[in-house]
Every structure is written in C-alpha cells, then in structure tokens.
Scaffold this active site. Structure first.
Site, PDB file in Angstrom:
ATOM      1  N   SER A   1      59.137  10.188 -12.922  1.00 55.20           N
ATOM      2  CA  SER A   1      58.076   9.581 -12.118  1.00 55.20           C
ATOM      3  C   SER A   1      58.499   8.273 -11.474  1.00 55.20           C
ATOM      4  O   SER A   1      57.777   7.736 -10.638  1.00 55.20           O
ATOM      5  CB  SER A   1      56.832   9.342 -12.989  1.00 55.20           C
ATOM      6  OG  SER A   1      57.125   8.440 -14.038  1.00 55.20           O
TER       7      SER A   1
ATOM      8  N   LYS B   1      48.455   4.780 -15.607  1.00 53.70           N
ATOM      9  CA  LYS B   1      49.380   3.955 -14.822  1.00 53.70           C
ATOM     10  C   LYS B   1      48.631   3.025 -13.876  1.00 53.70           C
ATOM     11  O   LYS B   1      48.950   1.831 -13.781  1.00 53.70           O
ATOM     12  CB  LYS B   1      50.342   4.852 -14.043  1.00 53.70           C
ATOM     13  CG  LYS B   1      51.322   5.611 -14.913  1.00 53.70           C
ATOM     14  CD  LYS B   1      52.191   6.552 -14.091  1.00 53.70           C
ATOM     15  CE  LYS B   1      53.189   7.282 -14.991  1.00 53.70           C
ATOM     16  NZ  LYS B   1      54.030   8.228 -14.236  1.00 53.70           N
TER      17      LYS B   1
END
Length: 861
Positions: free
Chosen positions: A693, A736
């Site tokens: 990611s 996140k």
C-alpha cells in the site's frame, strides 16, 4: 516557533517559484487540487435510512434463532448430516464470532430429534480371557437396570446358597454318603487286620499311611525290641512283611477309590443343589432378556462360573488370612481380589437413558482420555491395581450413534489426539488405551478391553488456515472430512439483511433482558456492522461482536437512566470499546505531540512524503502516518530498499518496490536505460514493513526527488500501483485516514490537508464522526485517484506530462520531460566522453612535418 514557520514557508515558496519558472506548463497547488474530485461527507459514510417494520412488535414477539445469510454453509451442513456414509464428517470453517458453534448446535438439535436413540454399552468380565473385558450393547435404558439386577442376584445367591447348603436335607444326604464311605473303609481295614494277624503282624493307620507292626507272643514289638532281635529274626520278619505289602497296597488303592467316589458324590450333591438354586434365581433374567442373545450367552457363562466356584458363596472356616489379597500377574498391573464376586458385576460404560434422539456431545477439552476414555488405576502398597469396572467412557463413546463437536485447534494441540482420532474414524472402532504405556520405559501389560463399534458423525470447527494446512499436509484429512461448511464473514447490506439485524437485536434483547432499541440505535448498530467489514455495501456476520455491542449499549443507556437504547448509547459503547484498547495508540500520539516521532503535516519538502500505515493489535487496528524519505545520487542504477537491507521488509513490500522500479524503467527508459540511483527508507521504523500500500507514495516520492520538487506534507498517501501506473485498492483505509487526521488535528488543521486514496476504496469508507465533520467544514479532504500521475500532481501542484509517441518525448514543459532529460543527460554525457576517448584510441598516428621555410625565415627576423 512563529518565526521558524514563516522562514520555512518563505523557503518553500521560493522553491515553488523557481520550479514554476522551469516548467511553463506548471500550475500552482491551489488550482491543481481544485480540479481533482474531493469527496463530500455523505460519500465517506453510509448512514442507515432503513425503517424497520414495527421494531417494538418484534421486541415483544418470541426470540428468533434463525441462521442469518449463511446459505452456502447451511447447504453444506445439511449435506454432511444427511449422508450417512463413512468419511462424510464436517469441517466448519470461518472467522471467529460468525456463530459457527451456535449454528451447529441448532442444526444438530433439529436433526438428532428425528434420529433413533442408540443403545447402552456395558463391560463385563470375560470368563475366557480375563485381561480382555467383554463389551456388550444393550437396549436403551437397560444397562443400569441390568447392573442393579446382577448386584441383587449376587446378594440373593449369597443368602440362598448358604441356606441351601445348611439345610437338614442336604446335611442328611452328605452324612449318609460319608457314613457309607466310612463303613466301606472300616470293613476293608478289618479284613486287612485279619490277613496281617495270620502273618503275625498288626496294622496301624497313621497320617503317613498304613503301618505294619510285627507281633511276637501276642505282643507288638516296639522299635527298641525290634532293634534287640537277631539278624535272623529280623530277616524273617522282613520276609513276612514283604508278603503282606501287596495286601496293604491293595487296601490303600481301594480306600482311595472309595474316597474319590465319596468326593464325587458330595460334589454331585453340591452341584445339583447349586444348579437348582442358581437356575431358580436366573429364571426372571431368562424371561426378561430372551430376545437379547448376547445377554443370554453372558448369563450362561455366569451360571457355569458360579457352579464352578460355589465355595465363594459359602462360609470358609479358614478365611481371614488371604482375604483382600490380589491375584498377581507377570506385569505391574494386578486384578483386584477385594470383591470375591467381581466376575458377576457390571460396568455401565455408556448410559443413554436420559438421551432423546441421537446424542450430541460438544467436547470443550478434548484431551486424550476425555476423548477416547481411560482405564483408571489404584495404587496399593506400590502396586497398580485395576479391573474392568474401572474402564471409563470418553466423549467418542458417549457420542456413539450421534454427533461429536470438536475444536480443530484444541485437538491439534493435545498430544496423540489427532493421530488416534484419525485411526478410530477410519477403522470405525473405539479402543480404550492407556496413553502412559506408550511412553513407559518398561513394557507393561494391563487390561485390553474389547473395542466398541463406532458410528459417530464428527463436526470439526476451526479456521480456514487450519483447513488448508491439514488439506495440504495430511493425506488422510480429505478422506475423513469430505464436507467443508464455509461461514462467510460478511453479507450484502440490503433491506432483507438489515431486517435480519433487527430480528437479531430483538432476540438478544429478550435473551439478555436488555432495554429495547429505538430506530436510531438499530441504525447505529447496522452502520457499525458495515464499519467492521470496511464496506458501505456489506454487513458483518460476526454476530458475537454485535451481541457484545448491544449489551454494552444497554449499559450506557441505563447509566443515562433512559428507557430505550438510542444512537448516542451505541456510539458511546463503540467509542469506549475502542478506547479500552487504545493505550499503544495514545502513546504514539503522545510521541507525535512531543516530536519524538518526526512528522510534518503543514510544510512542503523535497525527498519526504507521509505514507499511511496500519497497526494491528488483534483486538484493535489503528492508523499512523509514516515518514518515508528518498535520496538520489550518482551510483549504480536502481532503487535501494533500505528496509530490505535491514531485513525489515516483507515479501509484499519488496514486490511493491520491484513494481515501482518496473514502472519507472517502462516510463523513462523507452529508448535507452535510465540512470536512476535512489534509496528509500521508512524513518523511525523498527518493527518491519509489509504490504504494497506504500507503492504509490514511494513512486511519487522518487519522482519528486529526481525533479527536485517539494511534496505537500499535509497530504497522506496510500495505494498500490501496478506496472501500468494504475492505482489498486488497499486494506484498512478507514484506520489510515483517521490516523492521519489525528496527526493533522494535533499539529493544526489548515484547510489543505487530506488523504489520497485509490478510487476503488471509496465504497469502503465508513469514517468516524470527527473526520466527517472536518470534511464537511472543508478542513480535511479525501481525494480518490486512479493513476499515479494524478497523485503526483496533487502532491506537487505541477503537471506530470504525457508521452508523445510521434515525437518520442514527453509534453514540453512538463515535469516528466524534465525528469526524462535529467535521467538521460548523465548517460548522454557519458556516451559523448566514451566516443571521444574511443576516437583518440582509434585515430592513426601522423608524422609531424617540419616548419615551413617562410616561418623559419620570419622567425629569424
């Protein structure tokens, strides 16, 4: 602090001004960010607008225990339970908390109710082989009564046999037989005396037998008198004694014959009387168990053994010395002799009297003995003692004819359980073994009970990874567990499933005695169900977690002293649940506040970017921004992953760096190799990095470093990139974004901060209230992107540029054109220097000509 911020801002502005002059096509950051799509507050959270059909009526109705949205698993379970063939046991797989055990219990109750109840099992004394107790199956509910009847039989015979053998009639018959025998022996003795007298001998009966004594002058000689005789006299006496010896031997033989006949007659009298008493006592048994052949055979063996050991029921004049002793065997195990009537006792091994339908056993502690049974022992004077009555049943024996539910992880942890379970299931026989004998240094032999035929359906509950491990590494697993029931961790969010949620909440309200939930409370729980799976279009099937939230929300409502549970109670329960496990996150935030962790969210810097990472602690996952840095230099072309060099990089992260390198080479090395020398590092990372990611952030970081363009540190980046520069979705997007928002909020929101996420992750957004409010006030932003170029332009404010196939170059004045020239300039210079050096080496040497006369002449002048 204010002066430092002004200085940093002025330096950043100077760099931007210089870059704008270098790139005529460049646009300022504010204009660039405005032309990209930003998500509004409605797009980052899906509220529940579902109106339940009369939730108050549902709360008053009966609880609903139906299985919710597990069609695939339900079908597999029905198939496994319906097929009654060997090997069709069921492995139930799925995430913990999806209700696997509850569903199995519900299914088994319905199925077992229509199945026949299996019979009882007993262990009895094996008269032919005492070390191998005999297993017998009886009709359901018979075992206990049969045991009681056999105990009563022993007590009855103990009394009746004594009475019978002490009766006047029996004593008369015995005395008559003995008297006849004595008369016969007396007559024979009288005849022997006459014969001996003729030969001058007397006869005397002693314990050692018949003794002949010589007679002289009518008087028997003593040993002294015999010793004083002359040799001639002694020789004469011994000659006559030898003639008398055959008569004595014949007498002894006849006496033994008479005694044997008498003994046989007495035993016959005893046997006839015992047979009559025992037969009369067994008549009720024979009538009651006439249809059970195995019981009749056992009773026949009991009768035979009783008649052979009638003395065990009669009083012994010499008893006392050996009472309670043990029958020793060559091994360290001994059969107890404390109960003289032990062979006629019954060990009820499995009793299904209270079972309705097929038995259902859920074994929560599947140790070897709990599962397969054991043979108990006593220690007396340092010696192990045992008998067949000490054989105890395990879960498999109790579940015989029904269903046994086990946890996969538990049976794999227990020693010898998995291998033994496979052997038992394949052979369909249950052996009662002593696990200690397998680990004993000295070989011992104890009881070996006969195996019991086994017919049990095993349901094994575990995770997917255990199933895959067993399927790949155990060749017997797929032969034993042919049915897999896979429980899904999520389901579609539709009116039907939301109605199921309402039913579930109503059921828990009744079962747990909770306050009723209003529409807002139900809506909040449904939204929480979407947040758990990080998907606006899905709901979790982990109903154990939903149940916990209903209980905790009920507590919050009762603290407020309200009569209904509302949204505020549910949200407070969720918030407190999060805070209970957020100690580590609080420590990290404190380190950010104290600047122990270096993170900037308000500046623009070259060679730095804020990636987004997720920390998973089991019961809690939270996001934290990670400072990623990059440096370029002259050296060997390629990207050096410092995390990999330090053995802190996982396989997926290494793959992401390789994809990043591939994209850079494919983009900027179309005609010739690109001279890229860069190092990438996750600063202040000590626990390792994995996942792809961060690929998008690393890609933008490398491009900005080569172009020497600062990146806005107020924008966090997450996303995976493929070799074509397309952005791919990632996990943990909510954590996140919320983690980066907390950092920005801690350092001060400026209205330009936000996160770049893959466009595919928009449907996964279920952000908390604080982030949604900031988005609504334009204090925080979410930008979805689909290509790496978009993310680069958002981060830098400069146009990336497109490749022109006709001209074989990037768009003039773009950043990519500058990067392309920068990467190939060094190579072009190297090539020119190499060509010049090559020409010098290959150029032929020429002879130097003498100076012209004119020059000489002029030189002299």
């Amino acid at each position: 602090m204010k002066n430092n911020k002004k200085t940093e801002a002025s330096l950043t502005q100077n760099i931007l001004t210089k870059r704008e002059k270098e790139f005529p096509v460049a646009q300022k950051l504010q204009k660039t960010t405005l032309r990209f799509r930003r998500l509004n507050s409605d797009e980052v959270y899906r509220f529940c607008d579902f109106q339940s059909t009369a939730p108050e009526k549902k709360a008053k109705s009966e609880p609903n225990y139906d299985i919710i949205s597990q069609v695939r698993a339900v079908r597999a379970i029905n198939l496994g339970l319906g097929i009654q063939k060997p090997g069709y046991n069921i492995y139930v797989a799925g995430v913990q908390g999806t209700g696997k055990t509850s569903v199995i219990r519900s299914f088994l109750k319905k199925t077992a109710a229509h199945c026949p109840t299996p019979g009882d099992w007993i262990y009895v004394y094996n008269f032919k082989n005492p070390e191998s107790p005999h297993a017998m199956e009886l009709k359901t509910g018979i075992a206990k009564r049969f045991k009681k009847q056999m105990d009563e039989l022993v007590e009855q015979l103990t009394v009746e046999l004594v009475d019978a053998f002490q009766s006047e009639e029996y004593e008369t018959n015995v005395n008559s037989t003995v008297n006849v025998s004595n008369e016969k022996k007396a007559k024979l003795f009288s005849e022997l005396e006459k014969t001996a007298k003729i030969k001058n001998f007397g006869v005397k009966s002693t314990r050692m037998g018949i003794v002949t004594v010589p007679i002289i002058e009518g008087k028997p000689l003593s040993e002294k008198d015999y010793s004083e005789l002359s040799d001639e006299q002694k020789e004469k006496i011994e000659g006559e004694r030898n003639l008398l010896e055959p008569e004595v031997l014949d007498f002894a033989r006849k006496v033994r014959s008479i005694e044997n006949d008498t003994k046989n007659k007495l035993e016959e009298l005893q046997s006839e009387l015992g047979d009559y008493v025992v037969s009369q006592a067994l008549i009720p048994f024979l009538k009651e168990y006439e249809v059970q052949k195995n019981v009749l055979e056992y009773l026949e063996d009991v009768k035979k053994h009783l008649l052979e050991n009638l003395n065990e029921f009669l009083p012994d004049e010499e008893e006392g010395e050996g009472e309670g002793e043990e029958i020793s065997t060559p091994s360290s195990y001994h059969l107890k002799k404390g109960d003289p009537h032990l062979p006629y006792r019954i060990n009820v091994f499995v009793d299904n009297t209270e079972v309705e339908g097929a038995p259902i056993i859920i074994e929560n502690n599947p140790t070897f003995y709990n599962l397969f049974g054991k043979i108990e022992k006593n220690i007396e004077y340092g010696v192990y003692t045992t008998d067949f009555k000490m054989i105890k049943a395990g879960s498999l024996a109790r579940a015989n004819g029904g269903y046994l539910v086990l946890n996969a992880l538990d049976i794999l942890r227990a020693p010898q359980v998995w291998d033994t379970l496979k052997r038992v299931v394949k052979n369909q026989k249950l052996f009662i073994e002593d696990l200690g004998e397998q680990y004993s240094i000295l070989a011992t032999s104890g009881l070996r009970p006969e195996p019991i035929p086994l017919n049990v359906k095993i349901i094994l509950i575990g995770s997917d990874w255990i199933y895959r491990m067993l399927y790949q590494h155990d060749e017997d697993f797929n032969k034993i567990f042919k049915i897999k029931a896979d429980f899904d961790a999520q389901m579609d969010r539709s009116n039907k499933t939301m109605e199921d949620y309402v039913e579930f909440i109503s059921t828990r309200t009744k079962v747990e005695n909770l306050l009723p939930f209003d529409d807002t409370g139900i809506a909040a729980i449904i939204e929480f169900g979407s947040r758990i799976v990080d998907d606006q279009d899905k709901l979790t099937t982990r109903f154990s977690l939903i149940k916990d939230i209903t209980i905790e929300a009920d507590f919050m409502a009762k603290e407020r002293k309200t009569k209904k549970v509302s949204r505020s109670d549910v949200e407070k329960a969720i918030e407190e649940r999060y805070m209970r496990s957020a100690a580590i996150e609080d420590h990290i935030i404190e380190m950010l506040k104290r600047k122990d962790i270096i993170i900037s969210t308000s500046s623009r810097r070259v060679g730095e970017i804020n990636g987004l990472a997720v920390y998973s602690l089991g019961d809690l996952s939270f996001g934290v921004p990670t400072r990623i840095t990059c440096r370029t230099y002259k050296g060997k072309p390629g990207i050096l992953n410092i995390e990999r060099e330090a053995s802190l990089s996982g396989k997926l992260h290494n793959k992401g760096v390789s994809i990043l390198t591939s994209w850079l080479n494919a983009t900027f090395a179309k005609k010739s190799p690109a001279n890229i020398s860069a190092t990438i590092c996750f600063e202040q990372n000590y626990n390792g990095v994995d996942g792809d990611s961060a690929t998008l952030a690393e890609l933008c970081l490398v491009l900005s470093t080569i172009a020497n363009i600062p990146i806005d540190q107020g924008i966090g980046v997450t996303g995976s990139v493929n070799q074509f520069g397309e952005i791919q979705p990632i996990g943990g997007v909510n954590e996140k974004i919320e983690g980066f928002f907390k950092t920005c909020n801690l350092q001060g929101l400026n209205g330009r901060q936000g996160c770049i996420i893959p466009v595919q992750n928009v449907k996964h957004l279920m952000l908390n209230r604080e982030v949604r409010e900031a988005i609504e006030k334009n204090e925080f932003h979410i930008w979805p992107v689909s290509r790496a170029e978009e993310a680069f332009e958002l981060l830098t404010g400069f146009h990336a540029g497109n490749w022109d196939d006709k001209k074989s170059c990037f768009e003039k004045g773009s950043v990519f054109e500058k990067i392309y020239k920068t990467l190939h300039l060094k190579i072009d210079n190297k090539e020119k220097k190499a060509k010049i050096a090559h020409k010098k080496l290959t150029k032929p040497k020429s002879t130097r000509k003498s100076p012209s006369p004119v020059r000489k002449k002029s030189t002299k002048k």
